[in-house]
Design an enzyme around this catalytic site. Structure first.
Site, PDB file in Angstrom:
ATOM      1  N   GLY A  40      25.423 131.893  39.409  1.00 31.07           N
ATOM      2  CA  GLY A  40      26.325 130.511  39.275  1.00 31.07           C
ATOM      3  C   GLY A  40      27.010 130.604  37.952  1.00 31.07           C
ATOM      4  O   GLY A  40      26.819 131.687  37.166  1.00 31.07           O
TER       5      GLY A  40
ATOM      6  N   PRO B  39      28.979 130.039  34.338  1.00 29.71           N
ATOM      7  CA  PRO B  39      28.280 129.957  32.941  1.00 29.71           C
ATOM      8  C   PRO B  39      27.999 128.460  32.550  1.00 29.71           C
ATOM      9  O   PRO B  39      28.837 127.599  32.986  1.00 29.71           O
ATOM     10  CB  PRO B  39      29.263 130.705  32.031  1.00 29.71           C
ATOM     11  CG  PRO B  39      30.445 131.149  33.003  1.00 29.71           C
ATOM     12  CD  PRO B  39      30.280 130.615  34.152  1.00 29.71           C
ATOM     13  N   GLY B  40      26.710 128.420  32.015  1.00 29.61           N
ATOM     14  CA  GLY B  40      26.857 126.984  31.409  1.00 29.61           C
ATOM     15  C   GLY B  40      26.071 125.960  32.368  1.00 29.61           C
ATOM     16  O   GLY B  40      25.948 124.807  32.176  1.00 29.61           O
ATOM     17  N   THR B  41      25.492 126.556  33.359  1.00 29.45           N
ATOM     18  CA  THR B  41      24.998 125.858  34.518  1.00 29.45           C
ATOM     19  C   THR B  41      23.509 125.486  34.236  1.00 29.45           C
ATOM     20  O   THR B  41      22.611 124.804  35.164  1.00 29.45           O
ATOM     21  CB  THR B  41      25.434 126.001  35.937  1.00 29.45           C
ATOM     22  OG1 THR B  41      25.104 127.586  35.899  1.00 29.45           O
ATOM     23  CG2 THR B  41      26.750 125.770  36.289  1.00 29.45           C
TER      24      THR B  41
ATOM     25  N   GLU C 126      54.636 111.828  32.864  1.00 25.93           N
ATOM     26  CA  GLU C 126      53.190 111.533  33.274  1.00 25.93           C
ATOM     27  C   GLU C 126      53.128 110.372  34.365  1.00 25.93           C
ATOM     28  O   GLU C 126      52.375 110.456  35.269  1.00 25.93           O
ATOM     29  CB  GLU C 126      52.444 110.976  32.076  1.00 25.93           C
ATOM     30  CG  GLU C 126      52.157 112.326  31.103  1.00 25.93           C
ATOM     31  CD  GLU C 126      51.554 113.356  31.733  1.00 25.93           C
ATOM     32  OE1 GLU C 126      50.394 113.468  32.604  1.00 25.93           O
ATOM     33  OE2 GLU C 126      51.996 114.509  31.387  1.00 25.93           O
TER      34      GLU C 126
HETATM   35  P1  ADP Z   1      23.414 129.519  31.598  1.00 26.22           P
HETATM   36  O1  ADP Z   1      22.139 130.361  31.258  1.00 26.22           O
HETATM   37  O2  ADP Z   1      23.934 129.187  32.876  1.00 26.22           O
HETATM   38  O3  ADP Z   1      24.641 130.241  31.021  1.00 26.22           O
HETATM   39  P2  ADP Z   1      22.257 127.780  29.735  1.00 26.22           P
HETATM   40  O4  ADP Z   1      20.859 127.583  30.694  1.00 26.22           O
HETATM   41  O5  ADP Z   1      22.130 128.729  28.696  1.00 26.22           O
HETATM   42  O6  ADP Z   1      23.329 128.112  30.975  1.00 26.22           O
HETATM   43  O7  ADP Z   1      22.570 126.412  29.369  1.00 26.22           O
HETATM   44  C1  ADP Z   1      23.259 126.171  28.175  1.00 26.22           C
HETATM   45  C2  ADP Z   1      22.948 124.658  27.696  1.00 26.22           C
HETATM   46  O8  ADP Z   1      23.590 123.877  28.598  1.00 26.22           O
HETATM   47  C3  ADP Z   1      21.663 124.491  27.736  1.00 26.22           C
HETATM   48  O9  ADP Z   1      21.109 124.654  26.530  1.00 26.22           O
HETATM   49  C4  ADP Z   1      21.588 122.943  27.928  1.00 26.22           C
HETATM   50  O10 ADP Z   1      21.743 122.131  26.656  1.00 26.22           O
HETATM   51  C5  ADP Z   1      22.894 122.551  28.789  1.00 26.22           C
HETATM   52  N1  ADP Z   1      22.681 122.601  30.101  1.00 26.22           N
HETATM   53  C6  ADP Z   1      23.044 123.427  31.201  1.00 26.22           C
HETATM   54  N2  ADP Z   1      22.782 123.026  32.291  1.00 26.22           N
HETATM   55  C7  ADP Z   1      21.807 121.788  32.130  1.00 26.22           C
HETATM   56  C8  ADP Z   1      21.055 120.841  33.238  1.00 26.22           C
HETATM   57  N3  ADP Z   1      21.061 121.291  34.407  1.00 26.22           N
HETATM   58  N4  ADP Z   1      20.284 120.022  32.584  1.00 26.22           N
HETATM   59  C9  ADP Z   1      20.324 119.919  30.935  1.00 26.22           C
HETATM   60  N5  ADP Z   1      21.189 120.461  30.413  1.00 26.22           N
HETATM   61  C10 ADP Z   1      21.910 121.529  30.756  1.00 26.22           C
END
Ligand code: ADP
Length: 605
Positions: free
Chosen positions: A207, A209-211, A429
């Site tokens: 997926g 990034p940041g999910t 806008e």
């Molecule tokens: P990835 O590994 O997919 O890049 P991470 O697991 O490192 O992402 O997520 C980064 C940060 O984003 C987490 O530490 C959290 O704070 C926030 N975060 C991401 N997805 C969620 C989620 N589904 N629920 C709560 N917090 C989330």
């Protein structure tokens, strides 16, 4: 914290060297320093002092051929060479001094050896080992010390009581459901063994990034209450060929010792990229990958080691890595939908103090397309803003502002637009917003602002989708293109000239209309023929054409045609509503930021 095996040999080497230096110092330097304290006198002085009864203690060292003696108060030690003096004993006796010959060693040589050599070594090593163990525990693993190359840097992470649980990961229900089976297996392996079911050895979390992929992996370990080893793919790639492979070996050795456990490899694409077969390719990476494949084949099914890996470019992985028996299960971890975004916001908002007016659903609607990490960031930005303003509670306005901060960059306080520019931006806008509002299928406007952002955007129209859209009709896409052209159309109608302000709109409109023709089969001329493939679904989504040059020319013509048609439509809408356009643009020019409600009430007045 789990105890970790330490590389013992080098430690003892270092300690032995230090110990030898200390002992050498003890044996050579100490006597030399003591010797320096002793005053040398000639034999005559000694005789005189004896006769005048000025000496206290005397030790005759026949072996060293000298006499050591102290003054009467035992404060200074003197030495003098021995001469052949038969009357010495008599003289000393008369002087009343205490005297003796050499003190004979009382201890047995074995005991003395044990005490002076063996005991200090044992104590020294013992203390050293204890301290290094403490240091390692504190630092969280053997990696914190530079002992031994080729050791994996896997961070052992186990704290089931404090560990992350599935409930901490908001949304992502499908991914969680998928992983629950793994947790159940780790709790209850026999249930699976009885039926003869084998757990997949590797699971790939795929997926953008940041999910929350890392969070999910940690949560599996937390739920199952097993050790968690985590390493990033890039950490394996070393300068020297073979080192990465050694790290992989070491990681799996540790994991097998701690089974059942979870091994998590983040960014696996760093080592798992397709091998290109070129001569002189990246040997180190290939060796590392080969070692990983070997290790995965090596451990038996149901050994209790479950491998999780995360990537945002699944298409770049080597097929050997994804074939059955290796990473054969793929769990998609997608961007959160509306409900998911709301849940994520709520999870992160637990950490901050909220005002009563906060409406998470509205925030979630406005932050369409944001990842979990971005949502966490939005909450934090809002909290920081609250502190900056000296308030105690985070309100709705803070959260709304921080969406724009995260999405569009900080407000550019010192960017000054000329009056004319501000007017143009207002019309631009409102042009977008009005075209959007007048087309029944387009989402209504949430907020319009002409406060410049550091991202370079001079104005900004935030559209909010009423519900989640998974399918878009041809008409909706066309309307979207019309909305994108609305800004430029307003400039044309009102000022009769155009500006550079529409560059981003142009880019988006082109992309969209191209996709309609080459990928969504929405052009009659080409019917349902794909002329483009997406290379990289999760990162940017670049595409490459898969058609002849002749067709490409035709596609280009169709794209222009499509955009032109929508641009014309936008112009017509604005001309038909010229009065509203002026009214709204003036209002925006005055206020700089207007809400969707204000917009609608003027439009409907
Ligand atoms: P990835 O590994 O997919 O890049 P991470 O697991 O490192 O992402 O997520 C980064 C940060 O984003 C987490 O530490 C959290 O704070 C926030 N975060 C991401 N997805 C969620 C989620 N589904 N629920 C709560 N917090 C989330």
């Amino acid at each position: 914290m789990n105890e970790v095996k330490r590389p013992k040999k080098p430690l003892i080497y270092y300690y032995t060297i230090v110990l030898l230096i200390l002992l050498l110092f003890n044996f050579l330097a100490m006597p030399w320093m003591m010797e320096r304290q002793i005053q040398q006198v000639d034999y005559g002085t000694f005789i005189t002092m004896t006769e005048e009864k000025e000496i206290g203690q005397v030790e005759i060292q026949t072996q060293d051929n000298r006499i050591l003696f102290t003054d009467k108060d035992n404060t200074t030690v003197y030495k003098t060479g021995m001469v052949d003096d038969p009357d010495l004993t008599q003289r000393l006796y008369e002087s009343g001094a205490e005297f003796s010959g050499e003190i004979i060693e009382q201890m047995s040589p074995v005991l003395s050896f044990l005490l002076t050599w063996v005991l200090p070594i044992v104590i020294f090593i013992g203390i050293g080992q204890y301290i290094s163990k403490k240091l390692m525990q504190k630092a969280g693993g053997p990696n914190s010390m530079a002992f031994g190359m080729g050791k994996s840097n896997a961070k052992v992470y186990v704290k089931s009581s404090e560990g992350i649980k599935f409930s901490d990961v908001a949304g992502e229900d499908e991914a969680k459901e998928n992983l629950t089976e793994i947790v159940d297996y780790l709790h209850n392996p026999d249930k699976y063994k009885e039926v003869g079911a084998a757990m997949p050895k590797g699971i790939l979390l795929v997926g953008p990034p940041g999910t929350g992929k890392t969070m999910l992996a940690k949560a599996v370990a937390g739920e199952a209450n097993v050790p968690f080893f985590s390493m990033s793919g890039s950490e394996f790639v070393e300068m020297f060929v073979g080192m990465g492979a050694a790290k992989v070996r070491d990681l799996f050795r540790q994991a097998k010792e701690k089974a059942p456990c979870i091994v998590f490899i983040d960014e696996i694409d760093a080592i798992g990229k397709k091998r290109d077969g070129q001569i002189g390719g990246n040997d180190e990476r290939e060796q590392t990958l080969n070692q990983l494949l070997t290790e995965m084949d090596g451990f038996e099914e149901n050994s209790g080691v479950i491998l999780l890996a995360a990537t945002n470019r699944p298409e770049s992985l080597d097929p050997a890595l994804t074939r059955p028996g290796r990473f054969d299960r793929r769990v998609p971890v997608e961007l959160p939908d509306l409900k998911g975004r709301e849940q994520i916001l709520k999870v992160h908002a637990k950490k901050i103090k909220l005002a009563d007016d906060v409406d998470f659903e509205k925030i979630a609607r406005m932050a369409s397309g944001a990842s979990g990490a971005e949502l966490a960031n939005i909450i934090n930005e809002a909290a920081l803003r609250t502190v900056r303003d000296g308030r105690k509670y985070v309100g709705q306005a803070d959260l709304e502002e921080s969406i724009e901060v995260v999405i569009a960059g900080y407000q550019k306080k010192n960017a000054i637009l000329t009056d004319k520019e501000k007017k143009v931006v207002s019309y631009h806008e409102i042009g977008h917003a009005l075209v959007a509002a007048m087309q029944s299928h387009s989402a209504p406007v949430q907020k319009i602002t002409i406060v410049p952002r550091t991202s370079g955007a001079l104005g900004y129209t935030m559209q909010v989708e009423e519900g989640e859209h998974y399918l878009m009709t041809k008409e909706e896409l066309e309307n979207k293109i019309a909305t994108l052209t609305g800004g430029r159309a307003a400039e044309e109608i009102v000022f009769g000239s155009v500006t550079t302000g529409a560059s981003n709109d142009i880019e988006q409109a082109t992309k969209l209309s191209r996709a309609m023709i080459t990928r969504y089969g929405m052009d009659e001329k080409f019917d349902m023929v794909a002329m483009e493939t997406v290379n990289n679904q999760y990162l940017g989504g670049d595409t490459s054409l898969t058609c002849s040059e002749e067709t490409q020319t035709k596609i280009d013509n169709q794209v222009v045609e499509l955009v032109r048609k929508q641009h014309e439509k936008a112009r017509r809408i604005l001309m038909d509503n010229r009065q509203k356009l002026d009214e709204l643009a003036d209002y925006l020019y005055e206020k700089e930021t207007i809400t969707g409600d204000e917009f609608m009430s003027i439009l409907n007045s």
